[in-house]
Every structure is written in C-alpha cells, then in structure tokens.
Design a protein around this motif. Sequence first.
Motif, PDB file in Angstrom:
ATOM      1  N   PHE A  28       4.690 -15.031  -0.404  1.00  0.00           N
ATOM      2  CA  PHE A  28       5.938 -15.141   0.354  1.00  0.00           C
ATOM      3  C   PHE A  28       6.231 -13.967   1.288  1.00  0.00           C
ATOM      4  CE2 PHE A  28       6.713 -18.264  -2.979  1.00  0.00           C
ATOM      5  CZ  PHE A  28       7.196 -19.324  -2.217  1.00  0.00           C
ATOM      6  N   ALA A  29       5.601 -12.823   1.105  1.00  0.00           N
ATOM      7  CA  ALA A  29       5.864 -11.704   2.026  1.00  0.00           C
ATOM      8  C   ALA A  29       5.444 -12.087   3.442  1.00  0.00           C
ATOM      9  CB  ALA A  29       5.123 -10.450   1.560  1.00  0.00           C
ATOM     10  N   ALA A  30       4.219 -12.588   3.589  1.00  0.00           N
ATOM     11  CA  ALA A  30       3.748 -12.999   4.908  1.00  0.00           C
ATOM     12  C   ALA A  30       4.548 -14.179   5.444  1.00  0.00           C
ATOM     13  CB  ALA A  30       2.257 -13.348   4.842  1.00  0.00           C
ATOM     14  N   THR A  31       4.964 -15.075   4.548  1.00  0.00           N
ATOM     15  CA  THR A  31       5.741 -16.240   4.977  1.00  0.00           C
ATOM     16  C   THR A  31       7.100 -15.818   5.543  1.00  0.00           C
ATOM     17  OG1 THR A  31       4.659 -17.561   3.259  1.00  0.00           O
ATOM     18  CG2 THR A  31       6.650 -18.472   4.263  1.00  0.00           C
ATOM     19  N   ILE A  32       7.748 -14.863   4.900  1.00  0.00           N
ATOM     20  CA  ILE A  32       9.019 -14.330   5.425  1.00  0.00           C
ATOM     21  C   ILE A  32       8.789 -13.674   6.786  1.00  0.00           C
ATOM     22  CG2 ILE A  32      10.855 -12.645   5.040  1.00  0.00           C
ATOM     23  CD1 ILE A  32      11.019 -15.138   3.271  1.00  0.00           C
ATOM     24  N   ASN A  33       7.679 -12.920   6.910  1.00  0.00           N
ATOM     25  CA  ASN A  33       7.328 -12.326   8.207  1.00  0.00           C
ATOM     26  C   ASN A  33       7.224 -13.404   9.282  1.00  0.00           C
ATOM     27  OD1 ASN A  33       7.163  -9.892   6.891  1.00  0.00           O
ATOM     28  ND2 ASN A  33       4.930  -9.766   6.938  1.00  0.00           N
ATOM     29  N   ILE A  71       9.224  -2.880   6.020  1.00  0.00           N
ATOM     30  CA  ILE A  71      10.267  -2.523   5.047  1.00  0.00           C
ATOM     31  C   ILE A  71      10.652  -3.748   4.218  1.00  0.00           C
ATOM     32  CG2 ILE A  71      12.643  -1.721   4.780  1.00  0.00           C
ATOM     33  CD1 ILE A  71      12.199  -0.051   7.348  1.00  0.00           C
ATOM     34  N   VAL A  72      10.786  -4.889   4.882  1.00  0.00           N
ATOM     35  CA  VAL A  72      11.096  -6.141   4.166  1.00  0.00           C
ATOM     36  C   VAL A  72       9.995  -6.461   3.163  1.00  0.00           C
ATOM     37  CG1 VAL A  72      11.364  -8.641   4.418  1.00  0.00           C
ATOM     38  CG2 VAL A  72      12.514  -7.094   6.017  1.00  0.00           C
ATOM     39  N   ASP A  73       8.742  -6.296   3.581  1.00  0.00           N
ATOM     40  CA  ASP A  73       7.611  -6.558   2.669  1.00  0.00           C
ATOM     41  C   ASP A  73       7.653  -5.616   1.467  1.00  0.00           C
ATOM     42  OD1 ASP A  73       6.749  -8.485   4.433  1.00  0.00           O
ATOM     43  OD2 ASP A  73       5.279  -7.204   5.433  1.00  0.00           O
ATOM     44  N   MET A  74       8.003  -4.366   1.705  1.00  0.00           N
ATOM     45  CA  MET A  74       8.122  -3.406   0.603  1.00  0.00           C
ATOM     46  C   MET A  74       9.198  -3.853  -0.381  1.00  0.00           C
ATOM     47  SD  MET A  74       7.773   0.193   2.704  1.00  0.00           S
ATOM     48  CE  MET A  74       8.045   1.206   1.243  1.00  0.00           C
ATOM     49  N   ILE A  75      10.318  -4.342   0.145  1.00  0.00           N
ATOM     50  CA  ILE A  75      11.406  -4.819  -0.716  1.00  0.00           C
ATOM     51  C   ILE A  75      10.954  -6.016  -1.541  1.00  0.00           C
ATOM     52  CG2 ILE A  75      13.708  -5.868  -0.714  1.00  0.00           C
ATOM     53  CD1 ILE A  75      14.305  -4.174   1.813  1.00  0.00           C
ATOM     54  N   ILE A  76      10.208  -6.932  -0.913  1.00  0.00           N
ATOM     55  CA  ILE A  76       9.721  -8.122  -1.616  1.00  0.00           C
ATOM     56  C   ILE A  76       8.742  -7.733  -2.722  1.00  0.00           C
ATOM     57  CG2 ILE A  76       8.335 -10.226  -1.364  1.00  0.00           C
ATOM     58  CD1 ILE A  76       9.519 -10.481   1.473  1.00  0.00           C
ATOM     59  N   TYR A  77       7.849  -6.795  -2.425  1.00  0.00           N
ATOM     60  CA  TYR A  77       6.830  -6.387  -3.396  1.00  0.00           C
ATOM     61  C   TYR A  77       7.394  -5.476  -4.499  1.00  0.00           C
ATOM     62  CZ  TYR A  77       2.441  -8.168  -1.397  1.00  0.00           C
ATOM     63  OH  TYR A  77       1.405  -8.964  -0.989  1.00  0.00           O
ATOM     64  N   ALA A 111       0.830  -1.211   0.000  1.00  0.00           N
ATOM     65  CA  ALA A 111       0.000   0.000   0.000  1.00  0.00           C
ATOM     66  C   ALA A 111       0.860   1.254   0.000  1.00  0.00           C
ATOM     67  CB  ALA A 111      -0.945  -0.008   1.201  1.00  0.00           C
ATOM     68  N   ILE A 112       1.953   1.216   0.763  1.00  0.00           N
ATOM     69  CA  ILE A 112       2.875   2.359   0.803  1.00  0.00           C
ATOM     70  C   ILE A 112       3.513   2.566  -0.565  1.00  0.00           C
ATOM     71  CG2 ILE A 112       5.002   3.245   1.842  1.00  0.00           C
ATOM     72  CD1 ILE A 112       4.241   1.631   4.379  1.00  0.00           C
ATOM     73  N   LEU A 113       3.896   1.470  -1.223  1.00  0.00           N
ATOM     74  CA  LEU A 113       4.488   1.563  -2.563  1.00  0.00           C
ATOM     75  C   LEU A 113       3.488   2.113  -3.578  1.00  0.00           C
ATOM     76  CD1 LEU A 113       6.435  -1.829  -2.787  1.00  0.00           C
ATOM     77  CD2 LEU A 113       7.416   0.443  -2.442  1.00  0.00           C
ATOM     78  N   LEU A 114       2.233   1.694  -3.462  1.00  0.00           N
ATOM     79  CA  LEU A 114       1.222   2.101  -4.432  1.00  0.00           C
ATOM     80  C   LEU A 114       1.014   3.616  -4.455  1.00  0.00           C
ATOM     81  CD1 LEU A 114      -1.478  -0.693  -3.967  1.00  0.00           C
ATOM     82  CD2 LEU A 114       0.133  -0.427  -5.855  1.00  0.00           C
ATOM     83  N   ILE A 115       1.234   4.252  -3.333  1.00  0.00           N
ATOM     84  CA  ILE A 115       1.078   5.714  -3.283  1.00  0.00           C
ATOM     85  C   ILE A 115       2.087   6.406  -4.187  1.00  0.00           C
ATOM     86  CG2 ILE A 115       1.220   7.730  -1.746  1.00  0.00           C
ATOM     87  CD1 ILE A 115       0.135   6.019   0.476  1.00  0.00           C
ATOM     88  N   THR A 116       3.212   5.734  -4.446  1.00  0.00           N
ATOM     89  CA  THR A 116       4.257   6.316  -5.306  1.00  0.00           C
ATOM     90  C   THR A 116       4.089   5.907  -6.767  1.00  0.00           C
ATOM     91  OG1 THR A 116       5.804   4.454  -5.067  1.00  0.00           O
ATOM     92  CG2 THR A 116       5.826   6.140  -3.338  1.00  0.00           C
ATOM     93  N   ALA A 117       3.044   5.119  -7.074  1.00  0.00           N
ATOM     94  CA  ALA A 117       2.870   4.601  -8.432  1.00  0.00           C
ATOM     95  C   ALA A 117       2.648   5.718  -9.448  1.00  0.00           C
ATOM     96  CB  ALA A 117       1.690   3.618  -8.470  1.00  0.00           C
ATOM     97  N   LYS A 118       3.159   5.528 -10.657  1.00  0.00           N
ATOM     98  CA  LYS A 118       2.935   6.479 -11.744  1.00  0.00           C
ATOM     99  C   LYS A 118       1.592   6.219 -12.428  1.00  0.00           C
ATOM    100  CE  LYS A 118       7.875   7.060 -12.628  1.00  0.00           C
ATOM    101  NZ  LYS A 118       8.990   6.908 -13.610  1.00  0.00           N
TER     102      LYS A 118
END
Length: 429
Positions: A353-358, A406-412, A305-312
């Motif tokens: 895998f984001a949740a799995t890494i968490n 932050i890890v989830d952001m990197i994965i996504y 969701a944080i990444l999506l705010i920066t989407a073009k």
Amino acid sequence: MSKLAKFNMFCEKKIMPFANKLAKQRHLAAMRDAFMSLLPITLMGGVVAILKSPPVTENTTNILLLKWAEFASNNSEILNWLFTFTLGGMSLYIALGINYFLCKHYKMEAFLPSLFITVGFFLLVTNPIELGYASKSIEISYIDGKGLIPAIAISMFTVELYRFLKVRNFGKIEMPEGVPASLSDVFASFIPGFIIIIIYIIIFMIFNKMDTTLPKFMFSLLTPTFKAADSIFFVVFITLLTHFLWFFGIHDAALAGIMGPIRDGNLSINATAQVAGEQLPNVFTTPFWIYFVAIGGCGAVLGLAILLITAKSRQLNMMGKMGIVPALFGISEPLIFGVPLMLNPVFLIPFIFAATINAIITFLLMSQHIIGRTFSMLSWNMPSIVGAFFSTLDWKAALLVIVLIIVDMIIYYPFFKVYDKQLLAQEKE
C-alpha cells in the motif's frame, strides 16, 4: 496450518508458475528487452525535450533561465529534428528491437527480417504526401508512441512468418557450391521476403482506399482503451497487482512486457506534445511509475530504508545501512530479500500500500494539473527527487517526492517497530 501459510502455498503452486511462464513468454520477453535496450535513445530524447522546454514566463528575470530560453529558440530546428528521430521515433526502434530479440530466441539471423520490418514499417506507419522524382514528402506523425501497437504487430508478424517459411524451405533457391554463405542466405530469403512485402502492400492499399492508415485506424479504435489505462482505477489496480506479485517473489519484470508499451507509449506522446508546446495528455508514464510511485524501487522502500538506519536490531540497522544507497537509486532488491520484505507477513500491508498511496496522490495532483505531468525519462536509476524535477521541469514535483517519502515512512513505521522489537528480542536471547 495457518491461513497465511495456506495462501502462500496456493500462490507458490498456482500463481507463481503462471507469472513465471508469462515473464518467459517469447513475445512478451522480446518486448520487455526491446524497451529496456532503448534507454540510450530515450535518454537523448528526454534531454532534448528538456532543452526545448525552459521553464520561463513573461515575468522571468533569472539570467540562466533566460539564456536557456534563448538557446532553445536559436536552436529549435536542430532540437526538433533530433527529438523526432530519438524519442519521437520510438515505434521504429521498438519494432527493430523486438525483431532482434525474437530472432535471438529462435537462433536465426536477424538482419534480413529487420530489412523486411523496416519496409513494412514505412509502408504502413508513414503516409505519402508527395512522391516525385524531384522530392518526396511523407507524414511521420505516427512513428512515435502513437504507432507502437502497429509497429509491434509488424515486427512480430514479420519474424513469425519469415521463420515459418524459412523452416519449411518455402521457395528456397538452391545456389551452387562455392557461393558465399551470405549470398546463399539472400537467395534463400528471396521468396519469403517477397511474400511478406506483398502482404504489406496489400494492407497499405486497403487502408489507403479507406483514406486512412493502419496506425491512424488502430489508434482510433484503441483510444478508449488507452484512456482507460490512463485512469486512477487502472493505475491503482496495476500498482496493487505488481506489489502483490512481488511480495510472493514474482519480479515486476513479469508485467513489463504488458506495461512497457502503455507507459513508454504515453511518455513518447507526452514528449511530442511538450516539444510542440501543447498540453500533456497522459499521467501514467514510465517516469510517473519510476520517480513517483516506486520511490526506492518496488515497495517504495526508500522511506523504510531511512527508518532501518534507526533500528535497535543489529540486523535491521545493518540492512538499512546496506540498502539505503541502492534504494536511493531505485534498487529495492537488497531490502526485499535482506530484511526480508518478501513473504514477511509483518510487511505485507505497507509493502503493497505504500506505493499505491504514492500512485493515488500523484495521479490526483497531476490529473488536476497541480503538479506538472512527465514528458522525459533520463535514467531508471536516477534518484526520485532529481528525476521528478527533470521529468516535469516543475519544482513542485520534487517537493511532492519528499512529501511522499515522509508518507511512506509513516506507513511503514508501525510495522517496522513491531519487526524491530521481534528481532531485538531474538538477538538478546
């Protein structure tokens, strides 16, 4: 037809019908609804567990923490008593909740079965210490999460047997016309209730002769299973399975009836240990899942969701603005259906895998006691950073959630960039 399309078709034809049927199965649905309905009581129990556990040491000088410790010490008796009959009494409330929802499914009144369940619960889950005219003492150490399995069995058995006998008018006592309906129901239930209670008396006598109780006996048998469920292998498996099913549109509620007793039971046991000042035995609990694994909801979508705010792309940018507040409070559906993430091959890998890494990171840190384990559940929709702190009273837990986001952001991120570029190209056409 591509391999992914063939796989999607297989899931739609084979897996989804089974999962939907599992989610609607009456006993699992009753368990799921019972655990969800218990939130006000578990919330109060969580608050009490926190009040009873001020994070102070011999070197603490903070005046607020010292006042908190003084309050906990001066009111320990009432706090312990309140905890015992909130989160510490979970098994009884779950038994009554299952009764209500099962009876609702069968469209029959729930009051009389609830009385028989209460009798069966106290006969089998508690244990007499002293029974006399002047005083009565019983052991209630298994009315918390340790007694969940026998409580569930008592509730389901009672409802099913009661319904079986009632439908067949077994031993029904006919009352003359003019007798109130409520009184007629009581007499109609006399023989079924008598049979149910006799069965529970016989079960009590059997285990009493064995110098044990039903929950103590079952808990000893199931201890290896509970330990296996509280392992990194099981946690990884259930996280992968939950998100795999969600990717194909099968809501995680499909597994709630199975996972609820394990997660909530472990939470109740941890809370009891916390109040008693003992080491917390379990890692895999409901707040572990809610606050540390599914950060932002299933898919760990808060980072996305944080990444999506920066989407073009206008579409993704709008979805980010619309979805970030729900994700902050643990609701992922707007992004799952709006981006979409479901059945979107671009996001298959990060969604699973984001949740799995968490889960892996958090489990390892908690199992090694680097991060405090969870013992309270305040709200399903509490932001993870806040919930992580109050469920553990460990400031490092809140810091861990920030790191995991932050890890989830990197994965996504690489998958987000690919999809953003695709949509931006489409919007320019």
